[in-house]
Design an enzyme around this catalytic site. Structure first.
Site, PDB file in Angstrom:
ATOM      1  NE  ARG A 191      -3.826  -2.176   2.196  1.00  0.00           N
ATOM      2  CZ  ARG A 191      -3.556  -3.297   2.838  1.00  0.00           C
ATOM      3  NH1 ARG A 191      -2.457  -3.383   3.573  1.00  0.00           N
ATOM      4  NH2 ARG A 191      -4.366  -4.323   2.773  1.00  0.00           N
TER       5      ARG A 191
ATOM      6  CE  LYS B 110       0.109  14.622 -13.422  1.00  0.00           C
ATOM      7  NZ  LYS B 110      -0.236  15.142 -14.744  1.00  0.00           N
TER       8      LYS B 110
ATOM      9  CD  GLU C  87       8.290  17.723 -22.067  1.00  0.00           C
ATOM     10  OE1 GLU C  87       7.792  18.674 -21.432  1.00  0.00           O
ATOM     11  OE2 GLU C  87       7.603  16.992 -22.820  1.00  0.00           O
TER      12      GLU C  87
ATOM     13  CE  LYS D  94       6.588  17.633 -13.429  1.00  0.00           C
ATOM     14  NZ  LYS D  94       6.557  16.393 -14.171  1.00  0.00           N
TER      15      LYS D  94
ATOM     16  CD  GLU E 197      -2.510  18.121 -14.852  1.00  0.00           C
ATOM     17  OE1 GLU E 197      -1.792  17.167 -14.541  1.00  0.00           O
ATOM     18  OE2 GLU E 197      -2.776  18.435 -15.991  1.00  0.00           O
TER      19      GLU E 197
ATOM     20  NE  ARG F  52       1.654  18.048 -12.039  1.00  0.00           N
ATOM     21  CZ  ARG F  52       2.098  17.059 -11.286  1.00  0.00           C
ATOM     22  NH1 ARG F  52       1.697  16.953 -10.036  1.00  0.00           N
ATOM     23  NH2 ARG F  52       2.939  16.175 -11.754  1.00  0.00           N
TER      24      ARG F  52
ATOM     25  CG  ASN G  16      -1.066  19.691 -19.468  1.00  0.00           C
ATOM     26  OD1 ASN G  16      -0.204  18.859 -19.164  1.00  0.00           O
ATOM     27  ND2 ASN G  16      -2.253  19.736 -18.892  1.00  0.00           N
TER      28      ASN G  16
ATOM     29  CG  HIS H 200       2.462  18.107 -23.323  1.00  0.00           C
ATOM     30  ND1 HIS H 200       3.362  19.160 -23.299  1.00  0.00           N
ATOM     31  CD2 HIS H 200       3.161  17.005 -22.956  1.00  0.00           C
ATOM     32  CE1 HIS H 200       4.549  18.688 -22.915  1.00  0.00           C
ATOM     33  NE2 HIS H 200       4.456  17.391 -22.709  1.00  0.00           N
TER      34      HIS H 200
ATOM     35  CG  HIS I  19      -0.651  13.996 -25.420  1.00  0.00           C
ATOM     36  ND1 HIS I  19      -1.042  14.576 -24.233  1.00  0.00           N
ATOM     37  CD2 HIS I  19       0.566  13.467 -25.193  1.00  0.00           C
ATOM     38  CE1 HIS I  19      -0.086  14.401 -23.333  1.00  0.00           C
ATOM     39  NE2 HIS I  19       0.900  13.734 -23.895  1.00  0.00           N
TER      40      HIS I  19
ATOM     41  CG  HIS J  93       6.176  12.783 -25.755  1.00  0.00           C
ATOM     42  ND1 HIS J  93       4.812  12.905 -25.620  1.00  0.00           N
ATOM     43  CD2 HIS J  93       6.723  13.582 -24.803  1.00  0.00           C
ATOM     44  CE1 HIS J  93       4.547  13.732 -24.616  1.00  0.00           C
ATOM     45  NE2 HIS J  93       5.689  14.149 -24.105  1.00  0.00           N
TER      46      HIS J  93
HETATM   47  N1  NAD Z   1       5.593  10.995 -14.376  1.00  0.00           N
HETATM   48  C1  NAD Z   1       5.688  12.114 -15.035  1.00  0.00           C
HETATM   49  O1  NAD Z   1       5.410  13.196 -14.525  1.00  0.00           O
HETATM   50  C2  NAD Z   1       6.143  12.081 -16.463  1.00  0.00           C
HETATM   51  C3  NAD Z   1       6.461  13.276 -17.128  1.00  0.00           C
HETATM   52  C4  NAD Z   1       6.920  13.201 -18.438  1.00  0.00           C
HETATM   53  C5  NAD Z   1       7.055  11.968 -19.063  1.00  0.00           C
HETATM   54  N2  NAD Z   1       6.729  10.837 -18.368  1.00  0.00           N
HETATM   55  C6  NAD Z   1       6.867   9.527 -19.007  1.00  0.00           C
HETATM   56  O2  NAD Z   1       8.246   9.329 -19.306  1.00  0.00           O
HETATM   57  C7  NAD Z   1       8.348   8.468 -20.434  1.00  0.00           C
HETATM   58  C8  NAD Z   1       9.357   9.063 -21.386  1.00  0.00           C
HETATM   59  O3  NAD Z   1      10.589   9.162 -20.720  1.00  0.00           O
HETATM   60  P1  NAD Z   1      11.988   9.291 -21.491  1.00  0.00           P
HETATM   61  O4  NAD Z   1      11.894  10.364 -22.485  1.00  0.00           O
HETATM   62  O5  NAD Z   1      13.029   9.326 -20.455  1.00  0.00           O
HETATM   63  O6  NAD Z   1      12.038   7.975 -22.374  1.00  0.00           O
HETATM   64  P2  NAD Z   1      12.288   6.443 -22.004  1.00  0.00           P
HETATM   65  O7  NAD Z   1      12.183   6.173 -20.568  1.00  0.00           O
HETATM   66  O8  NAD Z   1      11.395   5.697 -22.928  1.00  0.00           O
HETATM   67  O9  NAD Z   1      13.814   6.256 -22.421  1.00  0.00           O
HETATM   68  C9  NAD Z   1      14.189   6.391 -23.755  1.00  0.00           C
HETATM   69  C10 NAD Z   1      15.180   5.316 -24.155  1.00  0.00           C
HETATM   70  O10 NAD Z   1      16.464   5.668 -23.629  1.00  0.00           O
HETATM   71  C11 NAD Z   1      17.022   4.580 -22.920  1.00  0.00           C
HETATM   72  N3  NAD Z   1      17.931   5.187 -21.938  1.00  0.00           N
HETATM   73  C12 NAD Z   1      17.681   5.595 -20.672  1.00  0.00           C
HETATM   74  N4  NAD Z   1      18.759   6.183 -20.148  1.00  0.00           N
HETATM   75  C13 NAD Z   1      19.726   6.151 -21.091  1.00  0.00           C
HETATM   76  C14 NAD Z   1      21.068   6.612 -21.147  1.00  0.00           C
HETATM   77  N5  NAD Z   1      21.632   7.265 -20.136  1.00  0.00           N
HETATM   78  N6  NAD Z   1      21.773   6.375 -22.278  1.00  0.00           N
HETATM   79  C15 NAD Z   1      21.211   5.752 -23.335  1.00  0.00           C
HETATM   80  N7  NAD Z   1      19.943   5.309 -23.354  1.00  0.00           N
HETATM   81  C16 NAD Z   1      19.203   5.513 -22.232  1.00  0.00           C
HETATM   82  C17 NAD Z   1      15.827   3.808 -22.415  1.00  0.00           C
HETATM   83  O11 NAD Z   1      16.134   2.448 -22.182  1.00  0.00           O
HETATM   84  C18 NAD Z   1      14.853   3.948 -23.582  1.00  0.00           C
HETATM   85  O12 NAD Z   1      15.131   2.997 -24.563  1.00  0.00           O
HETATM   86  C19 NAD Z   1       6.955   8.317 -21.012  1.00  0.00           C
HETATM   87  O13 NAD Z   1       6.441   7.056 -20.669  1.00  0.00           O
HETATM   88  C20 NAD Z   1       6.166   9.407 -20.325  1.00  0.00           C
HETATM   89  O14 NAD Z   1       4.799   9.070 -20.171  1.00  0.00           O
HETATM   90  C21 NAD Z   1       6.289  10.864 -17.098  1.00  0.00           C
END
Ligand code: NAD
Length: 333
Positions: free
Chosen positions: A85, A107, A149, A205, A215, A219, A223, A226, A230, A240
């Site tokens: 939990r 999130k 971003e 952020k 949000e 917050r 977006n 976005h 999206h 993305h």
């Molecule tokens: N929780 C939140 O507030 C929030 C905000 C924005 C995005 N997200 C989420 O984050 C995700 C996108 O994150 P991202 O852009 O980091 O992409 P990702 O996590 O998909 O990573 C991109 C690729 O890079 C690789 N990778 C990671 N670190 C590396 C490094 N140091 N060197 C080489 N490769 C590396 C990963 O294995 C993957 O193949 C989405 O699922 C999105 O929904 C969440």
């Protein structure tokens, strides 16, 4: 226990070993390696993570350390939010996007039922540790996604960050403006002030999220780009970051046309996006499709979403209404 992104384990082995040794004070923390990228945000991988936590008998007072991109952090954070939990977790983001965005704000989520992030929890990490050195293996595509971003953060809440990014626009363009999206970007770490930029973008952020954790209001500023982003991501099959860049440029053009944002500031935003190799225009889908995509709703019941439009660099208007036809025109450039 530690959950690690497979790309980091493969490409940053010595960095990871050093991190684990420092974090633990001993080199033998239990480590589970999971695939990185969107595929990991699934019920299948969540169940594997639960099975592993059970095999390690992780107690309620245990701590999950997640090392990886945003996708791995979303999965690990959700596992922590639901294990017994809710137990504590810490994030070690390893992509630029995760450092300035996904690791912050609490999130967590996985994808299911063909939807993105429908199952999740607000469960902030106890701490977040970002070491830009790990970005040396990041492909150009993901540098650009992180910069989308970072530019968004500057436009939403930091004129000084925007000014500094602009000051280095030529170097950014030389390293990121051209070149294969899948290749590493040689020399980029030393060429630019990443630690300062990451801290400044992260601060934007954190400041916004602190005022509106769930949000309900401010917050939504995060977006920016976005709403259309999206919709386009699904239609154009682009990344993305690219979709958000087109979304941001579109929001800028709408704001300038309406007289909400000074044209020279709008132009600077678009030039910066272009400089880092991000697209700023796209052919939108037919209006009926765009209208449906903007609602993000397969059953045609949702209302048109609110837009965020820049007022000037560092400040945005929330809750704006933009008709799909107006968005389509602005999207074309
Ligand atoms: N929780 C939140 O507030 C929030 C905000 C924005 C995005 N997200 C989420 O984050 C995700 C996108 O994150 P991202 O852009 O980091 O992409 P990702 O996590 O998909 O990573 C991109 C690729 O890079 C690789 N990778 C990671 N670190 C590396 C490094 N140091 N060197 C080489 N490769 C590396 C990963 O294995 C993957 O193949 C989405 O699922 C999105 O929904 C969440």
């Amino acid at each position: 226990v530690v959950l690690v992104d497979m790309a980091v384990a493969r490409k940053q082995g010595s960095w990871l070993r050093a991190l684990l040794a420092t974090a633990a004070g001993r080199p033998s923390l239990p480590v589970l390696t999971l695939p990185g990228g969107e595929q990991v945000k699934s019920l299948t991988w969540l169940e594997r993570a639960y099975d592993w936590l059970a095999s390690r008998q992780l107690p309620r007072e245990g701590l999950v350390v997640a090392v990886g991109g945003g996708a791995l952090l979303d999965l690990a954070g959700f596992a922590a939010a639901t294990w017994h939990r809710g137990i504590r977790w810490s994030s070690v983001p390893t992509t630029l996007l995760a450092m300035v965005d996904a690791s912050l704000g609490g999130k967590t989520a996985i994808n299911t039922a063909d939807l993105k992030n429908p199952v999740g929890a607000f469960h902030p990490a106890d701490s977040s540790y970002a070491d830009p050195a790990v970005l040396s293996s990041l492909p150009r595509l993901h540098w650009r996604a992180g910069l989308a971003e970072m530019i968004k953060a500057a436009v939403v809440g930091s004129r000084p960050l925007f000014r500094d990014l602009r000051r280095h626009q030529l170097t950014l363009s030389q390293r990121l403006g051209h070149g294969r999206s899948t290749s590493k970007v040689d020399g980029i770490l030393a060429a630019l002030p990443w630690p300062e930029w990451i801290v400044q973008a992260a601060r934007v952020k954190v400041r916004i999220v602190t005022t509106d954790f769930r949000e309900t209001g401010p917050r939504q500023a995060l977006n920016l780009g976005h709403t259309l982003g999206h919709a386009l991501e699904a239609h154009l099959g682009c990344s993305h970051g690219e979709a958000v860049a087109v979304g941001m440029a579109t929001a800028v053009r709408v704001a300038v046309t309406r007289g909400l944002c000074p044209p020279d500031e709008g132009w600077q935003i678009i030039e910066l996006l272009k400089a880092v190799g991000l697209p700023v225009t796209a052919d939108p889908p037919p209006l009926s499709v765009l209208t449906r995509l903007l609602k993000g709703d397969k059953k045609h019941t949702a209302r048109q979403p609110a837009w965020v439009l820049p007022e000037r660099i560092g400040k945005v208007h929330l809750d704006q209404r933009v008709e799909p036809a107006e968005a389509a025109t602005a999207c074309r450039g």
